[in-house]
Scaffold this motif. Structure first.
Motif, PDB file in Angstrom:
ATOM      1  N   PRO A 141      38.118 -53.639  -1.194  1.00 54.90           N
ATOM      2  CA  PRO A 141      36.863 -54.353  -1.429  1.00 54.90           C
ATOM      3  C   PRO A 141      36.665 -55.474  -0.419  1.00 54.90           C
ATOM      4  CG  PRO A 141      38.136 -54.111  -3.460  1.00 54.90           C
ATOM      5  CD  PRO A 141      39.038 -53.718  -2.335  1.00 54.90           C
ATOM      6  N   TRP A 187      33.055 -58.010   1.309  1.00 57.52           N
ATOM      7  CA  TRP A 187      31.781 -58.057   2.012  1.00 57.52           C
ATOM      8  C   TRP A 187      31.629 -59.392   2.741  1.00 57.52           C
ATOM      9  CZ3 TRP A 187      27.755 -54.714   2.840  1.00 57.52           C
ATOM     10  CH2 TRP A 187      27.728 -53.533   2.090  1.00 57.52           C
ATOM     11  N   GLN A 222      24.621 -62.491  -4.746  1.00 60.29           N
ATOM     12  CA  GLN A 222      25.524 -61.340  -4.666  1.00 60.29           C
ATOM     13  C   GLN A 222      26.943 -61.823  -4.951  1.00 60.29           C
ATOM     14  OE1 GLN A 222      23.864 -58.409  -4.046  1.00 60.29           O
ATOM     15  NE2 GLN A 222      22.026 -59.676  -3.817  1.00 60.29           N
ATOM     16  N   GLU A 227      29.704 -60.483  -4.587  1.00 63.28           N
ATOM     17  CA  GLU A 227      30.659 -60.061  -3.566  1.00 63.28           C
ATOM     18  C   GLU A 227      30.766 -61.054  -2.408  1.00 63.28           C
ATOM     19  OE1 GLU A 227      29.006 -56.501  -5.693  1.00 63.28           O
ATOM     20  OE2 GLU A 227      28.168 -58.314  -4.781  1.00 63.28           O
ATOM     21  N   GLY A 271      34.645 -63.865   0.308  1.00 65.75           N
ATOM     22  CA  GLY A 271      33.227 -63.776   0.630  1.00 65.75           C
ATOM     23  C   GLY A 271      32.870 -64.650   1.817  1.00 65.75           C
ATOM     24  N   ALA A 279      26.380 -54.448  -5.004  1.00 63.45           N
ATOM     25  CA  ALA A 279      27.078 -53.652  -6.018  1.00 63.45           C
ATOM     26  C   ALA A 279      26.563 -52.219  -6.049  1.00 63.45           C
ATOM     27  CB  ALA A 279      26.924 -54.303  -7.391  1.00 63.45           C
ATOM     28  N   ARG A 330      30.957 -47.339  -2.278  1.00 66.29           N
ATOM     29  CA  ARG A 330      32.251 -47.923  -1.930  1.00 66.29           C
ATOM     30  C   ARG A 330      32.591 -47.663  -0.467  1.00 66.29           C
ATOM     31  NH1 ARG A 330      37.566 -45.822  -5.072  1.00 66.29           N
ATOM     32  NH2 ARG A 330      37.123 -43.937  -3.832  1.00 66.29           N
TER      33      ARG A 330
END
Length: 374
Positions: free
Chosen positions: A111, A113, A139, A141, A147, A213, A217
């Motif tokens: 994961p 971003w 967001q 993420e 982040g 989201a 993926r």
């Protein structure tokens, strides 16, 4: 054991949301003549767990020539290894049966971003930028550990960022020029982002809650579903597009096609036309893909740097795609507004467009039948 079989255009939507499958079987016959094999192969790869197997079943002949209106198995093999060869190993191939089995070797991308915003530095753009940043801060993420949100613009007073302590400013002061080398600026910005996925946008773009989201993926290069307010409602804007002028020196023979111009704003209709591109207003990319295939730093804004980049990416085996449920809104509209039509003229136009679509569908159906597609 989780398996999935893909045979038709309708199967692709389900495949793209599948994860960690043990086995995917792709039957090519109803996909390859529609220009959808890149989607089928990439979605199958992304849907498999590491060690999962992809089986390709094709009905093409094994000859090495390329007859008109035919796709032989050797061409399917070429597409397969061009698009996913770096991420799989070959287990078995039977040219006579038109069958291949491959195993995914690529690990799942972890994961993470980061987002970068292209800012002109003008005071007049600050209110637009603030709305863009509020969209990014919504967001999850991009907030907290791992982040990152960066604004890239010229050296200037940064008082306007006092209300955004989570946002960093990246000064960029290129030599004065009559050409804005937007590719070089975006490359400079992406180089400062360390996450495995990056979203790069101009300040006019506002990601809606849940946009990241809703992004798959795994992907290569793509665009959120960008909308624009027209007549009190949100309508398709510039995101996934197609032009037939992709190689240097080639004259375009048709206007660019966008989601505004296709039935039900279906991105598969764009893919069926040919290799698409994503508008430079906003794009998302896996960092590894961008490192391998970045924007050309010598091409300036207004010189179709986005088209050149995406076509080059497609030639190098990367998929350029749209993420339909990842919504963004453009604060400005550079397209001509659609004219207001009277109810009678609107009905006549609707029926005319519908008739043209039926004729096009009928002609395509005849071609597919000639080619042996059911």
């Amino acid at each position: 054991m989780t398996n999935k079989s893909v045979q038709t255009k309708a199967d692709l939507a389900e495949l793209r949301t599948s994860l960690d499958l043990d086995h995917v079987t792709v039957h090519t016959q109803n996909l390859k003549y529609r220009g959808l094999m890149p989607l089928a192969l990439k979605y199958a790869l992304f849907a498999l767990r590491p060690g999962g197997r992809l089986e390709i079943i094709d009905a093409g002949g094994s000859e090495t020539s390329s007859p008109a209106f035919e796709i032989a198995f050797n061409l399917v093999r070429q597409w397969t290894f061009k698009l996913i060869g770096r991420d799989v190993t070959l287990i078995d191939v039977d040219p006579r049966a038109g069958r291949m089995v491959l195993e995914r070797t690529r690990p799942v991308t972890p994961p993470g971003w980061a987002a970068g915003v292209i800012f002109s530095g003008a005071d007049a753009e600050i209110p637009v930028l603030e709305k863009c940043l509020l969209g990014l801060l919504a967001q999850p993420e991009l907030i907290g550990e791992g982040g990152d949100i960066a604004v890239c613009g010229p050296t200037r007073d940064l008082g306007f960022l006092a209300a955004f302590p989570a946002v960093r400013y990246l000064p960029y002061d290129p030599p004065a020029s009559s050409r804005f080398l937007v590719g070089a600026k975006k490359n400079f910005l992406v180089a400062s982002l360390s996450a495995p996925r990056v979203a790069v946008m101009h300040a006019r773009i506002v990601l809606q809650p849940g946009a990241l989201a809703a992004t798959p993926r795994e992907f290569d290069i793509g665009s959120p579903n960008v909308l624009i307010e027209e007549g009190g409602r949100l309508a398709p804007y510039l995101s996934l597009c197609f032009t037939d002028a992709t190689t240097p020196g080639r004259m375009p023979r048709r206007l660019s096609t966008t989601l505004r111009n296709v039935w039900k704003a279906d991105p598969l209709e764009i893919h069926q036309l040919g290799a698409p591109y994503v508008d430079g207003g906003v794009f998302m990319a896996m960092r590894s893909v961008y490192d391998a295939c970045s924007l050309d730093p010598n091409i300036a804004w207004g010189e179709a740097e986005d088209v050149e980049w995406c076509y080059r990416a497609a030639v190098n085996g990367y998929l350029v795609d749209l993420f339909p449920t990842a919504i963004a809104v453009s604060q400005t509209n550079k397209l001509a507004r659609r004219p207001h039509l009277s109810p009678g003229l609107k009905l006549l136009t609707m029926h005319g467009v519908r008739a043209a679509r039926h004729l096009y569908a009928a002609a395509r159906h005849i071609l597919f039948r000639i080619s042996g597609v059911r």
